[in-house]
Design a protein around this motif. Structure first.
Motif, PDB file in Angstrom:
ATOM      1  N   THR A 131       0.728  -1.245   0.162  1.00 39.22           N
ATOM      2  CA  THR A 131       0.227   0.164  -0.303  1.00 39.22           C
ATOM      3  C   THR A 131       1.064   1.248   0.253  1.00 39.22           C
ATOM      4  OG1 THR A 131      -0.405   0.051   2.332  1.00 39.22           O
ATOM      5  CG2 THR A 131      -2.051  -1.138   1.035  1.00 39.22           C
ATOM      6  N   ASP A 132       0.419   2.032  -0.406  1.00 46.68           N
ATOM      7  CA  ASP A 132       1.220   3.494  -0.721  1.00 46.68           C
ATOM      8  C   ASP A 132       0.255   4.524   0.958  1.00 46.68           C
ATOM      9  OD1 ASP A 132       2.448   3.186  -2.688  1.00 46.68           O
ATOM     10  OD2 ASP A 132       0.865   3.680  -3.878  1.00 46.68           O
ATOM     11  N   ASP A 133       1.094   4.986   1.595  1.00 47.38           N
ATOM     12  CA  ASP A 133       1.055   5.793   2.938  1.00 47.38           C
ATOM     13  C   ASP A 133       0.406   7.272   1.886  1.00 47.38           C
ATOM     14  OD1 ASP A 133       2.273   3.658   4.039  1.00 47.38           O
ATOM     15  OD2 ASP A 133       3.938   5.379   4.898  1.00 47.38           O
ATOM     16  N   HIS A 134      -0.469   7.858   2.352  1.00 47.49           N
ATOM     17  CA  HIS A 134      -1.580   8.587   2.459  1.00 47.49           C
ATOM     18  C   HIS A 134      -0.864  10.147   3.199  1.00 47.49           C
ATOM     19  CE1 HIS A 134      -4.322   6.000   0.134  1.00 47.49           C
ATOM     20  NE2 HIS A 134      -3.424   6.261  -0.324  1.00 47.49           N
ATOM     21  N   THR A 135       0.393   9.799   2.944  1.00 43.68           N
ATOM     22  CA  THR A 135       0.953  10.885   3.634  1.00 43.68           C
ATOM     23  C   THR A 135       1.474  12.136   3.249  1.00 43.68           C
ATOM     24  OG1 THR A 135       2.848  10.057   4.156  1.00 43.68           O
ATOM     25  CG2 THR A 135       1.523   9.497   5.525  1.00 43.68           C
ATOM     26  N   LEU A 136       1.962  14.133   3.924  1.00 45.49           N
ATOM     27  CA  LEU A 136       3.005  14.935   3.534  1.00 45.49           C
ATOM     28  C   LEU A 136       4.662  14.314   2.477  1.00 45.49           C
ATOM     29  CD1 LEU A 136       2.670  17.675   1.832  1.00 45.49           C
ATOM     30  CD2 LEU A 136       2.874  18.379   5.568  1.00 45.49           C
ATOM     31  N   VAL A 137       4.341  13.452   4.066  1.00 47.51           N
ATOM     32  CA  VAL A 137       5.809  13.098   3.384  1.00 47.51           C
ATOM     33  C   VAL A 137       6.219  11.948   2.796  1.00 47.51           C
ATOM     34  CG1 VAL A 137       7.468  13.428   6.251  1.00 47.51           C
ATOM     35  CG2 VAL A 137       6.024  11.663   5.413  1.00 47.51           C
ATOM     36  N   GLN A 138       5.124  10.767   2.348  1.00 47.13           N
ATOM     37  CA  GLN A 138       5.435  10.405   1.164  1.00 47.13           C
ATOM     38  C   GLN A 138       5.464  11.172  -0.145  1.00 47.13           C
ATOM     39  OE1 GLN A 138       5.859   7.229   1.275  1.00 47.13           O
ATOM     40  NE2 GLN A 138       6.443   7.202  -1.255  1.00 47.13           N
ATOM     41  N   HIS A 139       4.438  11.700  -0.445  1.00 49.81           N
ATOM     42  CA  HIS A 139       4.551  12.890  -1.194  1.00 49.81           C
ATOM     43  C   HIS A 139       5.566  13.790  -1.879  1.00 49.81           C
ATOM     44  CE1 HIS A 139       0.425  11.949  -2.824  1.00 49.81           C
ATOM     45  NE2 HIS A 139      -0.367  12.640  -1.077  1.00 49.81           N
ATOM     46  N   LEU A 140       6.397  14.119  -0.492  1.00 47.80           N
ATOM     47  CA  LEU A 140       7.738  14.880  -0.681  1.00 47.80           C
ATOM     48  C   LEU A 140       8.088  14.004  -0.928  1.00 47.80           C
ATOM     49  CD1 LEU A 140       7.743  16.884   2.484  1.00 47.80           C
ATOM     50  CD2 LEU A 140       6.896  17.800   0.470  1.00 47.80           C
ATOM     51  N   ILE A 141       8.794  12.679  -0.823  1.00 54.61           N
ATOM     52  CA  ILE A 141       9.495  11.417  -1.187  1.00 54.61           C
ATOM     53  C   ILE A 141       9.483  11.010  -2.867  1.00 54.61           C
ATOM     54  CG2 ILE A 141      10.696   9.046  -0.552  1.00 54.61           C
ATOM     55  CD1 ILE A 141       8.975   9.040   1.798  1.00 54.61           C
ATOM     56  N   THR A 147      14.472  12.405   0.980  1.00 55.41           N
ATOM     57  CA  THR A 147      14.639  10.793   0.852  1.00 55.41           C
ATOM     58  C   THR A 147      14.031  10.393   1.809  1.00 55.41           C
ATOM     59  OG1 THR A 147      16.495  10.499   2.901  1.00 55.41           O
ATOM     60  CG2 THR A 147      17.360  11.798   1.196  1.00 55.41           C
ATOM     61  N   VAL A 148      13.686   8.593   1.870  1.00 46.30           N
ATOM     62  CA  VAL A 148      12.998   7.856   3.009  1.00 46.30           C
ATOM     63  C   VAL A 148      13.494   8.544   4.198  1.00 46.30           C
ATOM     64  CG1 VAL A 148      12.772   5.490   3.347  1.00 46.30           C
ATOM     65  CG2 VAL A 148      12.256   5.907   1.556  1.00 46.30           C
ATOM     66  N   GLU A 149      14.795   8.387   4.575  1.00 48.24           N
ATOM     67  CA  GLU A 149      15.694   8.845   5.885  1.00 48.24           C
ATOM     68  C   GLU A 149      14.691   9.348   6.140  1.00 48.24           C
ATOM     69  OE1 GLU A 149      17.542   7.629   3.197  1.00 48.24           O
ATOM     70  OE2 GLU A 149      17.637   5.387   3.834  1.00 48.24           O
ATOM     71  N   GLU A 150      15.078  10.871   5.910  1.00 47.48           N
ATOM     72  CA  GLU A 150      14.315  11.953   6.420  1.00 47.48           C
ATOM     73  C   GLU A 150      12.855  12.074   6.518  1.00 47.48           C
ATOM     74  OE1 GLU A 150      17.382  14.958   3.723  1.00 47.48           O
ATOM     75  OE2 GLU A 150      15.341  14.534   2.935  1.00 47.48           O
ATOM     76  N   ALA A 151      12.123  11.664   6.053  1.00 50.60           N
ATOM     77  CA  ALA A 151      10.612  11.710   5.926  1.00 50.60           C
ATOM     78  C   ALA A 151      10.248  10.722   7.491  1.00 50.60           C
ATOM     79  CB  ALA A 151       9.932  10.113   5.335  1.00 50.60           C
ATOM     80  N   HIS A 154      11.017  13.510  10.096  1.00 48.82           N
ATOM     81  CA  HIS A 154      10.505  14.948   9.877  1.00 48.82           C
ATOM     82  C   HIS A 154       9.148  15.345  10.466  1.00 48.82           C
ATOM     83  CE1 HIS A 154       8.352  17.255   7.286  1.00 48.82           C
ATOM     84  NE2 HIS A 154       9.748  17.112   6.854  1.00 48.82           N
ATOM     85  N   PRO A 155       9.308  16.658  10.800  1.00 48.03           N
ATOM     86  CA  PRO A 155       8.019  16.970  11.953  1.00 48.03           C
ATOM     87  C   PRO A 155       6.730  16.754  11.913  1.00 48.03           C
ATOM     88  CG  PRO A 155       9.882  19.149  11.084  1.00 48.03           C
ATOM     89  CD  PRO A 155      10.148  17.595  10.662  1.00 48.03           C
ATOM     90  N   GLN A 156       6.387  16.852  10.155  1.00 46.81           N
ATOM     91  CA  GLN A 156       5.226  16.074   9.581  1.00 46.81           C
ATOM     92  C   GLN A 156       4.952  15.505   9.284  1.00 46.81           C
ATOM     93  OE1 GLN A 156       6.656  19.766   8.462  1.00 46.81           O
ATOM     94  NE2 GLN A 156       5.767  20.795   9.967  1.00 46.81           N
ATOM     95  N   ARG A 157       5.366  14.695   9.541  1.00 50.99           N
ATOM     96  CA  ARG A 157       5.564  13.148   9.181  1.00 50.99           C
ATOM     97  C   ARG A 157       3.764  12.748   9.787  1.00 50.99           C
ATOM     98  NH1 ARG A 157       9.320  12.147  13.880  1.00 50.99           N
ATOM     99  NH2 ARG A 157       8.707  11.108  15.047  1.00 50.99           N
ATOM    100  N   SER A 158       3.519  12.939  10.758  1.00 55.93           N
ATOM    101  CA  SER A 158       2.283  12.696  10.820  1.00 55.93           C
ATOM    102  C   SER A 158       0.669  13.457   9.972  1.00 55.93           C
ATOM    103  CB  SER A 158       1.598  12.478  12.621  1.00 55.93           C
ATOM    104  OG  SER A 158       1.778  13.936  12.713  1.00 55.93           O
ATOM    105  N   ILE A 159       1.102  14.073   9.312  1.00 57.97           N
ATOM    106  CA  ILE A 159      -0.122  14.362   8.932  1.00 57.97           C
ATOM    107  C   ILE A 159      -0.188  13.839   7.222  1.00 57.97           C
ATOM    108  CG2 ILE A 159      -0.499  16.298   7.595  1.00 57.97           C
ATOM    109  CD1 ILE A 159       0.722  18.037   8.957  1.00 57.97           C
ATOM    110  N   ILE A 160      -1.816  12.576   7.667  1.00 57.72           N
ATOM    111  CA  ILE A 160      -2.031  12.233   6.413  1.00 57.72           C
ATOM    112  C   ILE A 160      -2.592  12.899   5.200  1.00 57.72           C
ATOM    113  CG2 ILE A 160      -2.061  10.565   8.009  1.00 57.72           C
ATOM    114  CD1 ILE A 160      -4.853  10.426   7.809  1.00 57.72           C
ATOM    115  N   THR A 161      -2.642  12.541   4.244  1.00 52.40           N
ATOM    116  CA  THR A 161      -3.195  13.599   3.584  1.00 52.40           C
ATOM    117  C   THR A 161      -4.851  12.754   3.151  1.00 52.40           C
ATOM    118  OG1 THR A 161      -2.242  12.447   1.888  1.00 52.40           O
ATOM    119  CG2 THR A 161      -1.214  14.726   2.289  1.00 52.40           C
TER     120      THR A 161
END
Ligand code: MN
Length: 399
Positions: A131-141, A147-151, A154-161
């Motif tokens: 599955t794909d994560d529907h998250t802000l960081v996934q879109h940034l990746i 990068t995946v490591e930065e995600a 990431h301070p906004q990693r819990s924001i879901i889209t």
């Protein structure tokens, strides 16, 4: 004769006082939901979202498309139910949940998914997130911005889209998988994946032939890592007693981001015209860049920025409105921002919500980096409290 052994468990974790995760283990349906919303609303959202999926348990379908459609419809029904409850009851306002649901139909597993819970497949020693994560960081990746490591930090990693229940409409990912003997499927909430990496998860599953022990080990590993969130795992072991070697090798795994740009273009829909206007006017105002490549890149950046903004504000809007405030700086002035402390291309995802009239000169220097980084607030009142209690240069206490 095929058989499927399924085990599910959930754990409150080491930090939370309530468990807003929920899971479903039926005969033919299996699901994980990770609810959000204060005062038990998350629990309500998660369990309500599972009900339409539970209603499919044991049902027989004429063919694969009708099974896939039934699962998808159940997720859409879940969204309508939860969003209606949130609208009807003020105490449920803003609640929502992820939902990763699967339906076994013969030798096929249908999957429908919204949010950042995950499904993984372990097959022939290969462990992959399907599955794909529907998250802000996934879109940034996906856009190559982080990068995946930065995600991971990431301070906004819990924001879901995307989530169930935040809007009357929901965009559901669907996929189907032809099962092979020996396949192991894992459904889990982000409470597991946030603290245990994929490699460790794969090892635990591969080392435990017994799904019950494997699930216990997964939860124990998450707890050993501190478990800041609720943790849930559902494990499905698929086996075929009569077919040691299946002749079938076709694997039909379809994930959303095979063509993410087309996906974005499609999702942009009616907002495309707005984006194009913005792009043209931005270009004209600069008037210094005739390069076609630069123009295309700028268009792409602007369209992506606006698409992301639209998706974040509409699909995940209530989470943002409820949760995303921060105290930061506009020039020298301390202001309360609403939105996300981030710029995507030319689009700033935050706007000034309130000015304070307080400038950096009023604040002791040691507090400047905090303001420069942006200090997150739970809501507007929390942001105002942060401003009120902000250290002042005049009566700076040493403590
Ligand atoms: Mn969670």
């Amino acid at each position: 004769m095929t058989r499927l052994v399924a085990v599910g468990k959930t754990d409150v974790g080491k930090v939370r006082t309530s468990n807003e995760d929920a899971y479903l283990v039926g005969d033919s349906v299996f699901a994980v939901a990770d609810g959000m919303g204060g005062h038990a609303a998350g629990e309500v959202a998660a369990s309500a979202a599972l009900e339409p999926v539970r209603a499919l348990d044991g049902r027989v379908f004429a063919d694969a498309p009708s099974a896939a459609a039934a699962l998808r419809d159940a997720v859409i029904t879940a969204n309508q139910t939860v969003s209606q409850m949130a609208e009807d009851d003020p105490s449920y306002h803003g609640m929502g949940t992820t939902l990763t649901a699967t339906l076994l139909e013969g030798t096929r597993l249908h999957i429908a998914h919204v949010g950042d819970s995950r499904a993984y497949l372990l097959r022939d020693g290969q462990f992959s997130q399907i599955t794909d994560d529907h998250t802000l960081v996934q879109h940034l990746i996906d856009e190559g911005q982080i990068t995946v490591e930065e995600a991971a930090t990431h301070p906004q990693r819990s924001i879901i889209t995307r989530a169930i229940g935040v809007s009357p409409e929901v965009d559901v990912d669907s996929m189907s998988l032809e099962l092979q003997p020996g396949d192991v499927l894992l459904l889990c909430s982000d409470g597991l994946t946030g603290v245990v990496d994929d490699h460790a998860i794969a090892q635990i599953i591969a080392q435990n032939g017994d799904p019950d022990t494997a699930v216990r080990d997964l939860l124990a590993r998450a707890n050993a890592a501190g478990s800041p969130d609720n943790v849930t795992a559902v494990l499905l072991h698929y086996d075929d007693a009569h077919t040691a070697r299946s002749g079938r090798t076709t694997v039909a795994i379809r994930t959303r981001h095979e063509d993410s740009e087309a996906d974005w273009a499609e999702r942009m829909g009616t907002f495309g015209a707005f984006g194009a206007n913005r792009a043209v006017s931005t270009h004209a105002s600069r008037g210094d860049d005739p390069s076609l490549t630069r123009l295309v890149m700028r268009w792409t950046a602007i369209l992506f920025g606006i698409a992301l903004l639209v998706v974040v504000l509409i699909a995940g809007g209530r989470f943002l409105l409820n949760q995303s405030y921060f105290v930061g700086l506009e020039g020298e002035e301390v202001v309360i921002y609403q939105g996300i402390d981030m710029e995507i291309g030319p689009v700033d995802l935050a706007r000034v919500r309130e000015r304070t009239g307080i400038t950096l000169d009023d604040v002791p220097p040691w507090y400047h980096p905090t303001l420069e980084a942006g200090r997150p607030a739970a809501d507007i009142n929390d942001a105002r409290r942060i401003v009120r209690q902000m250290p002042q240069r005049e009566d700076e206490d040493t403590s």
